[in-house]
Each structure stands twice: as C-alpha cells, then as structure tokens.
Design an enzyme around this catalytic site. Structure first.
Site, PDB file in Angstrom:
ATOM      1  CG  ASN A   1     -74.001  -8.875 -95.209  1.00 37.15           C
ATOM      2  OD1 ASN A   1     -73.331  -8.058 -94.573  1.00 37.15           O
ATOM      3  ND2 ASN A   1     -74.033  -8.907 -96.534  1.00 37.15           N
ATOM      4  CD1 TRP A   2     -76.485  -7.720 -88.869  1.00 32.45           C
ATOM      5  CD2 TRP A   2     -75.272  -6.600 -87.340  1.00 32.45           C
ATOM      6  NE1 TRP A   2     -76.815  -8.202 -87.621  1.00 32.45           N
ATOM      7  CE2 TRP A   2     -76.087  -7.531 -86.670  1.00 32.45           C
ATOM      8  CE3 TRP A   2     -74.421  -5.790 -86.586  1.00 32.45           C
ATOM      9  CZ2 TRP A   2     -76.078  -7.669 -85.274  1.00 32.45           C
ATOM     10  CZ3 TRP A   2     -74.408  -5.927 -85.190  1.00 32.45           C
ATOM     11  CH2 TRP A   2     -75.231  -6.859 -84.549  1.00 32.45           C
ATOM     12  CE  LYS A   3     -76.489  -6.567 -97.625  1.00 32.06           C
ATOM     13  NZ  LYS A   3     -77.218  -6.462 -98.886  1.00 32.06           N
TER      14      LYS A   3
ATOM     15  CD  GLU B   1     -74.721  -4.942-101.009  1.00 29.88           C
ATOM     16  OE1 GLU B   1     -74.118  -4.887 -99.925  1.00 29.88           O
ATOM     17  OE2 GLU B   1     -75.922  -5.263-101.111  1.00 29.88           O
TER      18      GLU B   1
ATOM     19  CD  GLU C   1     -75.956 -12.882-100.785  1.00 26.02           C
ATOM     20  OE1 GLU C   1     -76.714 -12.834 -99.823  1.00 26.02           O
ATOM     21  OE2 GLU C   1     -75.075 -12.038-100.989  1.00 26.02           O
TER      22      GLU C   1
ATOM     23  N   GLY D   1     -81.996  -7.148-101.383  1.00 23.91           N
ATOM     24  CA  GLY D   1     -82.571  -5.891-100.904  1.00 23.91           C
ATOM     25  C   GLY D   1     -83.762  -5.408-101.702  1.00 23.91           C
TER      26      GLY D   1
ATOM     27  CB  SER E   1     -85.561 -10.644-100.623  1.00 28.73           C
ATOM     28  OG  SER E   1     -85.128  -9.392-101.123  1.00 28.73           O
TER      29      SER E   1
ATOM     30  N   GLY F   1     -79.585 -10.248 -95.205  1.00 32.84           N
ATOM     31  CA  GLY F   1     -79.224  -8.834 -95.070  1.00 32.84           C
ATOM     32  C   GLY F   1     -80.253  -8.099 -94.233  1.00 32.84           C
ATOM     33  N   GLY F   2     -81.218  -7.476 -94.902  1.00 28.67           N
ATOM     34  CA  GLY F   2     -82.203  -6.620 -94.238  1.00 28.67           C
ATOM     35  C   GLY F   2     -82.829  -7.240 -92.994  1.00 28.67           C
TER      36      GLY F   2
HETATM   37  P1  PGA Z   1     -81.058  -8.992 -98.291  1.00 32.30           P
HETATM   38  O1  PGA Z   1     -79.455  -9.052 -98.457  1.00 32.30           O
HETATM   39  O2  PGA Z   1     -81.458 -10.125 -97.376  1.00 32.30           O
HETATM   40  O3  PGA Z   1     -81.345  -7.654 -97.721  1.00 32.30           O
HETATM   41  O4  PGA Z   1     -81.633  -9.176 -99.665  1.00 32.30           O
HETATM   42  C1  PGA Z   1     -78.771 -10.259 -98.584  1.00 32.30           C
HETATM   43  C2  PGA Z   1     -77.299 -10.002 -98.773  1.00 32.30           C
HETATM   44  O5  PGA Z   1     -76.944  -9.072 -99.510  1.00 32.30           O
HETATM   45  O6  PGA Z   1     -76.431 -10.693 -98.199  1.00 32.30           O
END
Ligand code: PGA
Length: 248
Positions: free
Chosen positions: A8-10, A96, A164, A170, A208, A229-230
């Site tokens: 998920n590149w956001k 989010e 999640e 994050g 994470s 994500g990250g």
């Molecule tokens: P993260 O994000 O790996 O940076 O914690 C996961 C997500 O929000 O899908």
C-alpha cells in the site's frame, strides 16, 4: 493457502519514483521465480500511478473506489474505471479513510459491492484503536466491522480481509504473532457467520510488517498474507517480506 503480499503505497512518490519502484519490484520477481509459487504480489499505488505499475506486469490495485457507477461525482473514481485501467483489487475502509473521511462500515460495504460488480477483489480493512485494545473491546470492535463491512455479494474469492490494528500502522509497533493470530482466528469465525466457505477467504495482517517480523507473522495458521505500507516503498524490503512467505 497461497499468501497475498500487498503493498500500500498510500500518497507517496511521483511518476518517476513510482515507475522505478515498480520496475525494481518487477525485476526482483523475475530474478526469483520461485517466490511467486509461495505468494501473489500486489501493488496498490495512488490512482494516478496505476499505469506505471500495470505496465511492469505487476498485479495492481487501488486504495479506494466510489460507491457509484458513474455520474456527477467530482473527484471520484469508479470501480469499473479501475478494472478498465488494469486493477484486479481495491483496498477499502483503510483506517486512514475511516479516520480522515469518516467512512462507516455501511459505506465500506457499499464500496465493496461496487467493486464486486466491476469484477474487482475488495480488500476490506478492519482494526481496533489503541484505546479500544486497552479497554479490552478489540474483538467487539473488529467483529462488528467485519460483519457490517462485508456486503452480501462477498465470496471467499472476491473478498480479502486485512486486519490492521490502528496502533500498529506506521508506528513501528507490531502485534505479536500470537495476538495477531488470535484475532485472525476470531475474524474467521465472524466471517463464518456470513460465508459458508470462510476457510478459503484470505485474512492479511497489516501494521509495521517488516522483513524482520514477516517470517514469524506469515508462519501463523490464520495469517494469509500482509498489507504493507512503509516497507512497500523500498523494493528490497518489500521483496524480503514476500520472500518470508512460507513455502507451499
Ligand atoms: P505500515 O502501514 O506497514 O506502514 O504500518 C500498513 C498499512 O497502513 O496498510
């Protein structure tokens, strides 16, 4: 079950960096052909970079879609448009979006239904906040999110659940493999209330997930993949997570 490793590149990157990240991931997959025996790899970039990912022969998904099919909805993107642009999946109800766009379970269910009509797999996100976990009501919160966000059109093939915990997104904090696995088993029980073949529906862990904890998490029985994500913004780290999927 074959794992699903989804990035998920956001709202990150630009056309150049999206293109080079997609190329690096694609090249990495080519260099390690056995990797895709153990997992499916999916990338969910911002809408505007879907083509950069699709052009590199990667499975591509979006991060949201409209509940509507078409019409006067300025700024929205329909599920059919995503399908038509090469997407196979769409992330829905990410925390989010629940937090910053006030998306409710019923909205998520309507979006998932729209995704199903367009032939997309809906990745429906659920998860409790830190205060909800501290109050001991994480199962009540997540159970309700699962039941209310799953539309009647859901099947084990067109739907994925991503658990999640909001406090782990994050933050560098991860649910322990045991806590995550316990919640995943609970989620599967809840899905069984709506779906006969809940055993075949993938439940991803997100929050994470990194190369150093992916192996332990992905080895747990009810954890069928990860939503990352990250670490998905770095080809080496993302591929290392995919490589941590157990052999099947
Ligand atoms: P993260 O994000 O790996 O940076 O914690 C996961 C997500 O929000 O899908």
């Amino acid at each position: 079950m074959k794992k699903l490793i989804a990035g998920n590149w956001k709202m990150n990157g630009d056309s150049q960096s999206a293109g080079s990240l997609a190329r690096d991931i694609s090249q990495g997959l080519k260099n390690t052909p056995s990797l895709q025996d153990n997992c499916d790899v999916l990338i969910c970039p911002p809408f505007i970079y879907i083509h950069e990912v699709a052009d590199n022969n990667l499975l591509v998904g979006a991060q949201d879609c409209s509940v509507h099919e078409s019409g006067a909805y300025t700024g929205e993107v329909s599920a059919a448009m995503l399908e038509n642009s090469g997407c196979s999946h769409v992330i829905l109800g990410h925390s989010e979006r629940r937090q910053f766009h006030e998306e409710k379970n019923t909205t998520v269910a309507d979006k998932a239904k729209a995704a199903h009509v367009a032939g997309l797999v809906a990745i429906i996100c659920v998860g409790e906040t830190e205060s909800e976990r501290e109050a001991g009501c994480e199962e009540a919160v997540v159970g309700r999110q699962v039941i209310e966000s799953l539309p009647d059109s859901a099947t084990s093939q067109n739907t994925v659940i991503a658990y999640e915990p909001v406090w782990a997104i994050g933050t560098g904090k991860t649910a322990s493999a045991d806590d995550a696995s316990k919640m995943h088993s609970f989620i599967r029980l809840k899905i069984k209330e709506k779906l006969a073949d809940a055993e075949n529906l993938r439940i991803l862990y997100g929050g994470s997930m990194k190369p150093n904890n992916a192996k332990e998490l992905l080895a747990m029985p009810d954890i069928d993949g990860g939503l990352i994500g990250g670490a998905s913004l770095n080809a080496e780290q993302f591929l290392a997570i995919a490589l941590a999927a157990p052999k099947i």
